[in-house]
Design an enzyme around this catalytic site. Structure first.
Site, PDB file in Angstrom:
ATOM      1  CD  GLN A  67      -2.768  -1.073   2.849  1.00 14.38           C
ATOM      2  OE1 GLN A  67      -2.542  -2.095   3.440  1.00 14.38           O
ATOM      3  NE2 GLN A  67      -3.269  -0.148   2.821  1.00 14.38           N
ATOM      4  CG  PHE A  84      -8.411  -5.879   4.172  1.00 16.40           C
ATOM      5  CD1 PHE A  84      -9.475  -5.247   3.474  1.00 16.40           C
ATOM      6  CD2 PHE A  84      -8.097  -7.166   3.714  1.00 16.40           C
ATOM      7  CE1 PHE A  84     -10.290  -6.016   2.807  1.00 16.40           C
ATOM      8  CE2 PHE A  84      -8.963  -7.843   2.956  1.00 16.40           C
ATOM      9  CZ  PHE A  84     -10.000  -7.019   2.285  1.00 16.40           C
ATOM     10  CD  GLU A 106      -0.672   2.343   6.885  1.00 15.67           C
ATOM     11  OE1 GLU A 106      -0.269   3.760   7.145  1.00 15.67           O
ATOM     12  OE2 GLU A 106      -1.839   2.176   6.901  1.00 15.67           O
ATOM     13  NE  ARG A 151      -7.659   7.238  11.792  1.00 15.23           N
ATOM     14  CZ  ARG A 151      -8.532   8.166  11.400  1.00 15.23           C
ATOM     15  NH1 ARG A 151     -10.042   8.092  11.391  1.00 15.23           N
ATOM     16  NH2 ARG A 151      -7.873   8.867  10.428  1.00 15.23           N
ATOM     17  NE  ARG A 204     -12.691  -1.677   4.640  1.00 15.99           N
ATOM     18  CZ  ARG A 204     -13.201  -2.335   3.761  1.00 15.99           C
ATOM     19  NH1 ARG A 204     -13.155  -3.792   3.693  1.00 15.99           N
ATOM     20  NH2 ARG A 204     -13.900  -1.904   2.849  1.00 15.99           N
ATOM     21  CB  ALA A 237      -6.207   7.525   6.473  1.00 15.05           C
ATOM     22  CD  GLU A 281      -9.446   3.117   7.306  1.00 18.95           C
ATOM     23  OE1 GLU A 281      -8.898   2.731   8.221  1.00 18.95           O
ATOM     24  OE2 GLU A 281      -9.483   4.503   7.063  1.00 18.95           O
TER      25      GLU A 281
END
Length: 764
Positions: free
Chosen positions: A197, A228, A232, A310, A342, A511, A718
């Site tokens: 990703q 998902f 990343e 988050r 996700r 994100a 997401e």
């Protein structure tokens, strides 16, 4: 009708169905290509006493065996540089790579892996959040968000409820495992195909570990077979191993994890353990909330501190809380470093408050929906978050009211109560929950993107961005945006392979911001090109009169003056004329998300550009004897702005919801006492299948423009996953019929075993 906002097929749909879509391991083997494997740590925590490679090196076909000493650098990390690619003096999780193996065949690599001999003195591992807290093993600093006076708010509350919300991890279970192919290039350079990703991070990590400059590494990503969040950051590891082999041998090197290795050595969704104290009135209005959040970060930091951030900014979810203190710590354990998934911590935060609201309903003997409505964010007042961001364009009240009506929630809740009074074999439950998901990266500098748009002489267009396609349809959306900018059909635009050679210093496709950022950058390039082409077209249409480029329209493949649309030029004609006049037909675009700021030192700011919102009502049927759960109906309604492609967004809504159902019900990670993952294959790890889709599944969205984002759209990648929490709270509702008015302390996921044990507890 503009191509933007229309349903067109995903650009890879036909290829996926026919098997023609290319993934990393579909790339034909190169001449002299080597296979790469690794020797994993057999223990969760231990001291390496010796490494004996003699037997492995003697295997016919083995070309190289490499350890940490063969790397230029061995320490890296996306936020905190604490991670080792290859273990040195100690191992800190089971499966941690110690030796990289390069061989002529897979069989030779596999045999060499068995013959590597590593003597390890096993040390006591930390395998749980409780153990980490007791030993004060933490990653990063204590994070705090605070508003008002929590102590006073709790003291003045009519009721105070305390508890601990516990949620487990989740495996990404992408169908394409981690994979990469490294090709040595001239001047010591490396070109790598990676299922990632984040091509820029793969580029950066390889350059750092191998002692190269960034311009010596090119990373390309055609597509991923799912990610998902699991690709990343953690796609860097196999890519670096393959690149190490390519650098040492001067030969192409391929690595593809099998499913067992992939599940055992990669990180998961973070398990959380959140201790809370909530004060509320007789009417269910929340007056104060204190939450201590603890996550399991695993052995290294990875993205854990950002995930915690988050999670903390989503504990409020859809509800105004006047007095709040939210603290977060990441725990270090001897498990693979947990990573993005996700929702990125949002689900663990939202599930906490939704669970609390269910419990408030039980304590007050009122419908939890009434508690949600009384605490819902408003417009103009009671609309600021605990961290100080105002919830602009708030459609939560509309979503609650509309879905309550569409789902016939109140009538069904009464019918469920009657059913549970009469059924001796089954229980039913229903719940209606919400989501308010912030869209942007938590870290300000990541909210930027660049794009390259090239127009060719036949009027066709190529566009390159930093976005990576993992099935979510970002390429199709960007294709539509660029085609729409020039009044063309989507077939005239191709989105090219993502490459750090064309788009530099890009952020991960994560994100939920891939289309927002990269689509906006592409439109910036298109606007510059349109301005130049409009000037050319105005002169072509002027016939001696004054030209006015501001009146030029691009529509249906033609270019014309809006004040005289009788005379139309083909788009290709204008392009050719621009070329003859030496007008540039290529352009770079750039976009930086405006209006966002965040300060962790104060726990305040505006970390998100906007919020994607939604509600879901879910009904479940539970077998009292086996704990088996069936989701009999789910109604999902969201505010997703004006969709760029309604079909793709609907696919994201349904897919994310079902993946969320897996997280809250069946996807249970089971470890041995030594820290070995036992559920590491489809036979032992249960993801949702077609039978887990609700029998009645209604998915819809409000038709409301989002004024602050490209084409009036909102992100959908997401947020819908968090609406599956309604399935879990519906299970809590069902069990509450047996709890005698006591709040149900339910583990997430609510597996069959968890449900049976809870039913037995309250029955006994």
């Amino acid at each position: 009708m503009s191509i933007v906002g229309r349903d067109i097929p995903h650009d890879s749909a036909a290829g996926h169905v026919t098997g023609e879509s290319l993934y990393v391991d579909d790339i034909s083997p190169a001449r002299n290509e080597l296979f790469v494997d690794f020797y994993p740590s057999p223990v969760s925590h231990g001291r390496i006493l010796s490494v004996d490679l003699a037997a492995a090196a003697a295997v016919p076909g083995v070309v190289g065996l490499y350890t940490a000493s063969d790397l230029h650098n061995n320490r890296f990390g996306p936020i905190i540089g604490d991670e080792l690619l290859l273990a040195e003096e100690t191992v800190v999780f089971m499966g941690q790579p110690i030796v990289v193996i390069a061989a002529e065949t897979k069989a030779a690599a596999k045999l060499a892996r068995r013959l590597v001999s590593v003597d390890i003195e096993e040390l006591p591992p930390i395998l749980t959040i409780d153990e980490a807290i007791a030993r004060e093993e933490f990653i990063g600093d204590l994070l705090v968000i605070k508003r008002g006076d929590v102590e006073a708010g709790l003291a003045a509350a009519a009721h105070v409820l305390e508890g601990t919300f516990v949620s487990g991890g989740q495996d990404h279970f992408y169908l394409e495992s981690q994979a990469a192919i490294a090709f040595p290039d001239e001047l010591g350079a490396i070109r790598i195909h990676s299922s990632t990703q984040n091509p820029s991070e793969v580029q950066h990590v390889i350059a750092h570990l191998l002692g190269l400059k960034l311009n010596q590494v090119v990373c390309e990503t055609k597509r991923m077979g799912g990610a998902f969040g699991g690709k990343e950051c953690q796609a860097t590891h196999p890519a670096a191993m393959a690149s190490l082999v390519a650098q040492k041998t001067g030969r192409p090197a391929r690595i593809v994890f099998n499913k067992d290795d992939d599940m055992q050595v990669t990180g998961k969704r973070h398990p959380f353990q959140n201790r809370y104290k909530v004060g509320f009135s007789e009417q269910g209005e929340i007056t104060a909330l204190e939450v201590q959040m603890f996550s399991d970060g695993g052995a290294y930091a990875d993205l854990s501190t950002a995930v915690m951030g988050r999670a903390m900014t989503h504990v409020d979810n859809a509800y105004y809380i006047p007095h709040a203190r939210i603290a977060g710590r990441v725990c270090r354990t001897h498990t693979p470093p947990n990573t993005a998934f996700r929702g990125f911590g949002g689900p663990q935060g939202v599930a906490t408050i939704e669970s609390i609201i269910e419990d408030i309903g039980v304590v007050l003997n009122i419908d939890p929906l009434e508690v949600r409505l009384r605490n819902c964010y408003g417009n103009g007042e009671r609309n600021s978050t605990p961290y100080g961001q105002v919830v602009h364009h708030n459609n939560l009240p509309v979503l609650f009211d509309e879905l309550t009506r569409r789902s016939d929630y109140r009538t069904r809740r009464e019918e469920i109560a009657k059913f549970n009074d009469s059924s001796l074999t089954h229980l039913k439950g229903i719940s209606l929950t919400a989501v308010k998901f912030g869209i942007s990266f938590n870290t300000r500098f990541l909210n930027q993107a660049n794009a390259l748009v090239n127009i060719y002489l036949d009027g066709t267009i190529q566009v390159s961005t930093g976005a990576t396609e993992m099935g979510q349809g970002v390429n199709t959306k960007i294709r539509q945006l660029v085609a729409g900018a020039f009044g063309l059909e989507a077939e005239e635009v191709l989105v090219m392979i993502t490459s750090t050679e064309k788009n530099n210093n890009t952020s991960a496709t994560a994100a939920s911001s891939g289309a927002d950022l990269n689509g906006s950058a592409a439109i910036d390039a298109c606007n510059r090109l349109r301005e130049r082409l409009s000037g050319v077209a105005a002169e072509m249409l002027a016939d001696g009169d004054n030209s006015d480029s501001e009146k030029i329209v691009f529509e249906d493949g033609f270019v014309f003056d809006e004040s005289n649309d009788a005379r139309r030029l083909k788009f290709q004609e204008v392009v050719w004329e621009a070329y003859l006049r030496r007008v540039s037909l290529g352009e770079h675009g750039f976009y930086a998300t405006p209006g966002i700021d965040w300060d962790w030192s104060t726990g305040t700011g505006n970390p998100f550009r906007y919020f994607t919102q939604g509600c879901a009502a879910s009904e479940v049927l539970i077998d009292r004897f086996t704990g088996e759960v069936k989701v009999v109906r789910a109604d999902v309604l969201m505010d997703i702005g004006k969709p760029i492609n309604p079909g793709i967004d609907r696919g994201q809504m349904t897919g994310a919801f079902i993946q969320g159902v897996g997280w809250v019900t069946t996807e249970s990670l089971v470890y041995s006492e030594r820290g070995e993952l036992l559920s590491h294959s489809p036979t032992t790890y249960k993801i949702p299948n077609i039978h887990d889709v609700p029998e009645v599944f209604n998915v819809d969205y409000l038709d409301i423009e989002n004024p602050v984002n490209i084409a009036g759209s909102k992100a959908t990648g997401e947020p819908p996953l968090l609406l599956a929490i309604s399935v879990w709270t519906a299970i809590k509702h069902a069990i509450s019929f047996t709890s005698g008015g006591v709040p149900v302390q339910l583990m997430l996921p609510a597996t069959n075993e968890e449900i049976v044990m809870k039913l037995a507890k309250y029955a006994g």
